[in-house]
Structure formats: structure tokens, C-alpha cells
Scaffold this motif. Sequence first.
Motif, PDB file in Angstrom:
ATOM      1  N   VAL A 227       0.885  -1.198   0.069  1.00  0.00           N
ATOM      2  CA  VAL A 227      -0.028  -0.258  -0.022  1.00  0.00           C
ATOM      3  C   VAL A 227       1.024   1.346   0.012  1.00  0.00           C
ATOM      4  CG1 VAL A 227      -1.933  -1.001   0.939  1.00  0.00           C
ATOM      5  CG2 VAL A 227      -0.186  -0.062   2.651  1.00  0.00           C
ATOM      6  N   MET A 228       0.266   2.310  -0.554  1.00  0.00           N
ATOM      7  CA  MET A 228       1.047   3.657  -0.338  1.00  0.00           C
ATOM      8  C   MET A 228       1.879   3.882   1.040  1.00  0.00           C
ATOM      9  SD  MET A 228      -0.119   7.286  -1.731  1.00  0.00           S
ATOM     10  CE  MET A 228      -1.661   7.757  -0.460  1.00  0.00           C
ATOM     11  N   GLY A 229       1.199   3.371   2.081  1.00  0.00           N
ATOM     12  CA  GLY A 229       1.841   3.985   3.457  1.00  0.00           C
ATOM     13  C   GLY A 229       3.158   3.178   3.683  1.00  0.00           C
ATOM     14  N   GLU A 230       3.368   2.126   2.839  1.00  0.00           N
ATOM     15  CA  GLU A 230       4.586   1.224   3.174  1.00  0.00           C
ATOM     16  C   GLU A 230       5.816   1.983   2.390  1.00  0.00           C
ATOM     17  OE1 GLU A 230       3.742  -2.742   2.406  1.00  0.00           O
ATOM     18  OE2 GLU A 230       2.414  -2.984   4.125  1.00  0.00           O
ATOM     19  N   GLY A 231       5.526   3.192   1.869  1.00  0.00           N
ATOM     20  CA  GLY A 231       6.633   3.850   1.059  1.00  0.00           C
ATOM     21  C   GLY A 231       7.143   4.834   1.918  1.00  0.00           C
ATOM     22  N   TRP A 232       7.638   6.114   1.053  1.00  0.00           N
ATOM     23  CA  TRP A 232       8.187   7.416   1.492  1.00  0.00           C
ATOM     24  C   TRP A 232       7.313   8.425   0.973  1.00  0.00           C
ATOM     25  CZ3 TRP A 232      11.758  10.598  -1.135  1.00  0.00           C
ATOM     26  CH2 TRP A 232      12.007  11.661  -0.456  1.00  0.00           C
ATOM     27  N   GLU A 233       6.476   9.113   1.737  1.00  0.00           N
ATOM     28  CA  GLU A 233       6.040  10.430   1.161  1.00  0.00           C
ATOM     29  C   GLU A 233       6.166  11.680   1.732  1.00  0.00           C
ATOM     30  OE1 GLU A 233       1.414  11.641  -0.085  1.00  0.00           O
ATOM     31  OE2 GLU A 233       1.693   9.880   1.006  1.00  0.00           O
ATOM     32  N   THR A 234       6.243  12.513   1.123  1.00  0.00           N
ATOM     33  CA  THR A 234       6.788  14.081   1.637  1.00  0.00           C
ATOM     34  C   THR A 234       5.466  14.645   1.685  1.00  0.00           C
ATOM     35  OG1 THR A 234       7.276  15.105  -0.232  1.00  0.00           O
ATOM     36  CG2 THR A 234       9.004  13.955   0.706  1.00  0.00           C
ATOM     37  N   ARG A 235       5.453  16.097   2.436  1.00  0.00           N
ATOM     38  CA  ARG A 235       4.312  16.969   2.332  1.00  0.00           C
ATOM     39  C   ARG A 235       4.626  17.467   1.045  1.00  0.00           C
ATOM     40  NH1 ARG A 235       5.810  20.212   7.536  1.00  0.00           N
ATOM     41  NH2 ARG A 235       6.958  18.605   7.700  1.00  0.00           N
ATOM     42  N   ARG A 236       3.478  18.408   0.654  1.00  0.00           N
ATOM     43  CA  ARG A 236       3.437  19.180  -0.501  1.00  0.00           C
ATOM     44  C   ARG A 236       4.431  20.371  -0.410  1.00  0.00           C
ATOM     45  NH1 ARG A 236      -2.274  18.807  -3.755  1.00  0.00           N
ATOM     46  NH2 ARG A 236      -3.244  16.971  -2.566  1.00  0.00           N
ATOM     47  N   ARG A 237       5.170  20.478  -1.348  1.00  0.00           N
ATOM     48  CA  ARG A 237       6.091  21.679  -1.276  1.00  0.00           C
ATOM     49  C   ARG A 237       5.470  23.063  -1.684  1.00  0.00           C
ATOM     50  NH1 ARG A 237      11.481  22.021   0.375  1.00  0.00           N
ATOM     51  NH2 ARG A 237      12.364  20.261   0.680  1.00  0.00           N
ATOM     52  N   ARG A 238       5.962  23.965  -0.981  1.00  0.00           N
ATOM     53  CA  ARG A 238       5.371  25.287  -1.485  1.00  0.00           C
ATOM     54  C   ARG A 238       6.506  26.311  -1.512  1.00  0.00           C
ATOM     55  NH1 ARG A 238       0.709  23.036  -2.875  1.00  0.00           N
ATOM     56  NH2 ARG A 238      -0.805  22.838  -1.184  1.00  0.00           N
ATOM     57  N   ASP A 239       7.549  25.541  -2.140  1.00  0.00           N
ATOM     58  CA  ASP A 239       8.745  26.528  -2.491  1.00  0.00           C
ATOM     59  C   ASP A 239       9.630  25.856  -3.758  1.00  0.00           C
ATOM     60  OD1 ASP A 239      10.262  24.316  -1.686  1.00  0.00           O
ATOM     61  OD2 ASP A 239      10.760  25.203   0.051  1.00  0.00           O
ATOM     62  N   LYS A 240      10.535  26.398  -4.093  1.00  0.00           N
ATOM     63  CA  LYS A 240      11.213  25.908  -5.370  1.00  0.00           C
ATOM     64  C   LYS A 240      12.139  24.990  -4.877  1.00  0.00           C
ATOM     65  CE  LYS A 240       8.420  28.563  -7.453  1.00  0.00           C
ATOM     66  NZ  LYS A 240       7.269  28.144  -8.346  1.00  0.00           N
ATOM     67  N   ALA A 241      12.191  24.365  -3.883  1.00  0.00           N
ATOM     68  CA  ALA A 241      13.405  23.322  -3.533  1.00  0.00           C
ATOM     69  C   ALA A 241      12.766  21.790  -3.946  1.00  0.00           C
ATOM     70  CB  ALA A 241      13.798  23.293  -2.163  1.00  0.00           C
ATOM     71  N   ASN A 242      13.600  21.002  -3.460  1.00  0.00           N
ATOM     72  CA  ASN A 242      13.226  19.519  -4.146  1.00  0.00           C
ATOM     73  C   ASN A 242      13.461  18.728  -2.689  1.00  0.00           C
ATOM     74  OD1 ASN A 242      16.121  19.634  -4.595  1.00  0.00           O
ATOM     75  ND2 ASN A 242      15.831  17.329  -4.451  1.00  0.00           N
ATOM     76  N   ASP A 243      12.814  17.393  -2.598  1.00  0.00           N
ATOM     77  CA  ASP A 243      13.001  16.446  -1.453  1.00  0.00           C
ATOM     78  C   ASP A 243      14.117  15.545  -1.709  1.00  0.00           C
ATOM     79  OD1 ASP A 243      11.323  17.480   0.567  1.00  0.00           O
ATOM     80  OD2 ASP A 243       9.474  17.098  -0.530  1.00  0.00           O
ATOM     81  N   TRP A 244      14.576  14.975  -0.849  1.00  0.00           N
ATOM     82  CA  TRP A 244      15.627  13.668  -0.995  1.00  0.00           C
ATOM     83  C   TRP A 244      15.619  12.810   0.204  1.00  0.00           C
ATOM     84  CZ3 TRP A 244      18.937  14.180   2.697  1.00  0.00           C
ATOM     85  CH2 TRP A 244      19.094  15.581   3.502  1.00  0.00           C
ATOM     86  N   VAL A 245      16.398  11.755  -0.149  1.00  0.00           N
ATOM     87  CA  VAL A 245      16.738  10.866   0.786  1.00  0.00           C
ATOM     88  C   VAL A 245      18.396  10.317   0.775  1.00  0.00           C
ATOM     89  CG1 VAL A 245      16.559   8.334   1.825  1.00  0.00           C
ATOM     90  CG2 VAL A 245      14.339   9.865   1.390  1.00  0.00           C
ATOM     91  N   GLN A 246      18.944  10.271   1.633  1.00  0.00           N
ATOM     92  CA  GLN A 246      20.316   9.714   1.695  1.00  0.00           C
ATOM     93  C   GLN A 246      20.462   8.351   2.226  1.00  0.00           C
ATOM     94  OE1 GLN A 246      23.623  12.702   2.565  1.00  0.00           O
ATOM     95  NE2 GLN A 246      24.349  11.174   3.876  1.00  0.00           N
ATOM     96  N   ILE A 247      21.134   7.618   1.531  1.00  0.00           N
ATOM     97  CA  ILE A 247      21.332   6.155   1.968  1.00  0.00           C
ATOM     98  C   ILE A 247      22.765   5.863   2.182  1.00  0.00           C
ATOM     99  CG2 ILE A 247      20.905   3.708   1.548  1.00  0.00           C
ATOM    100  CD1 ILE A 247      18.247   4.585   0.177  1.00  0.00           C
ATOM    101  N   ALA A 248      23.286   5.434   3.242  1.00  0.00           N
ATOM    102  CA  ALA A 248      24.460   4.679   3.224  1.00  0.00           C
ATOM    103  C   ALA A 248      24.393   3.205   3.020  1.00  0.00           C
ATOM    104  CB  ALA A 248      25.192   4.911   4.935  1.00  0.00           C
ATOM    105  N   LEU A 249      25.440   2.884   2.130  1.00  0.00           N
ATOM    106  CA  LEU A 249      25.378   1.610   1.350  1.00  0.00           C
ATOM    107  C   LEU A 249      25.977   0.589   2.428  1.00  0.00           C
ATOM    108  CD1 LEU A 249      26.139   2.270  -2.153  1.00  0.00           C
ATOM    109  CD2 LEU A 249      24.145   2.495  -1.245  1.00  0.00           C
TER     110      LEU A 249
END
Length: 421
Positions: A227-249
Motif C-alpha cells: 500500500v502507499m503507506g509502506e513507502g516514503w511520502e513527503t508533504r506538498r512543497r510550497r517553495d522551489k526546492a526539492n526533497d531527497w533521501v540519503q542512504i549509506a550503502l
Amino acid sequence: MNDRQSPAAPFTELVNLASRLLGAGVVATNEDTFADAENLLVAKPAEFRAHTFGHKGQIMDGWESKRRRGVSAEQPHPTDEDHDWAIVRLGVAGRIHGVIVDTAHFTGNYPETGAVQAASIPGHPSVEELADAQWTDLVPRTALRGNTAHEFAVTDPTRYTHVRLVIWPDGGVARLRVHGEVLPDPRDLEGLSFDLAAQEYGGVAEAASDRYFSSPHNLNAPGRATVMGEGWETRRRRDKANDWVQIALAGGGEVLAAEVDTTHFVANAPGWADLVGYDASHGGDPATDAEGWFELLPRTRLQPDTRHRLRLSAGRAVTHVRINVYPDGGLARLRLTGRLTEAGRAALALRWFNALPAVEAAQALAEAGLSGGEAITLAAARPLATPAELTAAVAALQPADGPDGTETSRRAAAVWRLLGV
């Protein structure tokens, strides 16, 4: 603490080694008449539904043993040492940084005291072998409260495969969580390509721009999101930046392909994504060295509810990968298929070797070709922070080397076979 995790991060941000998704299971218990011990590992929080009675009483979402009694009418109470226990096989072996013993909804029937013990038992041990194992206290016997999630930090640096929850004299515990650093056996990964970001091999989602709706740790969880809740979801952005996730391998490696999965994200998938990498094997810090990041995948159009399989050009080694999504939205999973570099394999192997119990470390060295005495001596020289320290420790082994260097060469070759350094 995971040496690839932010020093300020609580242990609950680390992988739950006792997750059923990773393969954990309750392998033995002495008593669970009221409620099954397997409930300890259920992923979702415990629930309580009043007046839901079965043949054995109120149905409880947890592990609950029957009430203990004394030995006679003259001694009707249990002794101070009477106790119940449940043994959990961790889904993946690792160094434990903290445990949670949650007595949620157990108010008049929780244990008076409890303890958490651990053992390292290679292979696939039987119940009898588990009983004969050497168990170490991670959380000594301590008072418990009802309807409380008890968090206990752990400083033991040893790699463990099993934990045992012990309660005195009886009662119920809803959930058990065991958070820590995954330390796979490097011999199992030798020569393989695998998902370098996966939790089961030691990948950690160590930082994210936003976790408003769901956790970034879902990105590298086992299996596919249902289901969607088993993923990663951000709030809606109201600026001109972006979202990200950093993973240590799991270790330094070369990423050959990526799967960016937007399954279940229909009206809230990102429009685009790119991947950048960082190589911290030479001492850099990905959190502060903005110039050290380099492109792995250029900004690429994403479709909703789609598993995007993308080949990457073979190139530089990375220890960290960051996925940038534009401008916001959600992902179900991120897979990064690749292979360890020699340096990455050596670093992973050294972390594993340093965390093994002394007996296991010596046995592994003996199986690789060292004599029994050499193996015991080298195991006792741990921890060894770098391959150079390991090489020096090998050279220092007795007996003294001959004039042709054959003894040092033989020992070094044996350690190389085991650790790849």
C-alpha cells in the motif's frame, strides 16, 4: 552506534533486526497459554479491543503466559526466580544498539521485572542448541511498568544472532523491537551482485529532507510495498526546492542499476528524480562536503504507479547515494543493484570481524588457514580499525618469521581469504 549514522540519531532510527520482513521469528518459548509469543514481532503497534473474549480469556495482542503458582498450599506463591522466556531469531545478525520492551495494554497482567539477553549461534541451531548457548545480558533484570514502551540503549559491541526475553514471574509483553547495525557475513556476499542499499545487507536511510507522511526507512525495506503507506511520502512543497533521501550503502561499491518504484503513488508521485553518489572511503563527510557528490543518474522523468528499471554507467565507487525527487511526492522503494569494491568488501569484513565473539573469530581464522594458536592470538588483538592495523597484527604473530618470509606470507594469505584485506 552505527559508525555511518548521525551521532545525534536515536537507536530507533536504526533497522529493527527482529523484523519479520527480514526473517525474524520466535523459535522457542516455555509458556504462551494466554497469547502467542509470535505476537511480539508483529510490525504494527499493539491493539486492544475490550470485551473480546476467547476460550482462554480476554484476547490480548501480545505474548502472555499463564499465572504462576507455588508448589503447595503452604507455599502458594511463585519463587523470586520463577520466570518465563521467549527466544527470537533475529532476521539478520548484527550489533544491537537498543531494544524496546513494550507492555502496551497490559495493565493488571504485566511482568514485575524483565531482562533481554543475546547470543551468537552460527548456522541454523536447534532448540536444544539454543538452550545450551552462552547468553549475555543486554538489559539486566529491571522493573517494568504496565502499558509502557520501555526503551533501553545497548553498548555491547558484539554481533548477535538471537535474543531472549525473560520475564519474572509471569505476565504479558505486547511487542519486542531490537534496533541495530546489520553486519552480514562477508563470505556470503563474495563475488555477488546484490542490492547495496537493502536493509538486510546493512543499508541505512540515514537522512531525509522530509518524513511528514511516512518514513524514509521504508525505501530500502525488504519486499514490495503493498500500500502507499509502506513507502516514503513527503508533504506538498510550497517553495522551489526539492526533497531527497540519503542512504549509506552496505559497503563501498559500484552501482550498476537502479529501480525507482512509484507503485501505489498515483496522484502524488514525483515528476522527476536523479541519483548522486559520494565516496567516503577516503575520509570525507557526505553531510558537509557538498562538492564531493557526483552524478550517477541524470534527472529522469517518472511515471505514477510504475517500477522504473534504469541501467547506470559503470564508473566510480560510492559509499552513499542520495535520491533527489522533484519537486516532492512519494516513492515505494529504491533498489541499487551493484557489487562491492575490494576496499568496500574489506571494510565490511573488518566491521564484521571486530564484532564477532572471540570464539567465532578464532574459528573463522582457523578455517581460513591459521593455526589454532595464531587464530586465538589474532582474535584477541581486536578491534582493528584499519587494514594496516590488521596487517601489523598478522606480522606480529609468533613464531617468528623465517628468513624467506614464508610464515608471514602464509598467515597474511589466510587472513586475506577471510577478510579480503
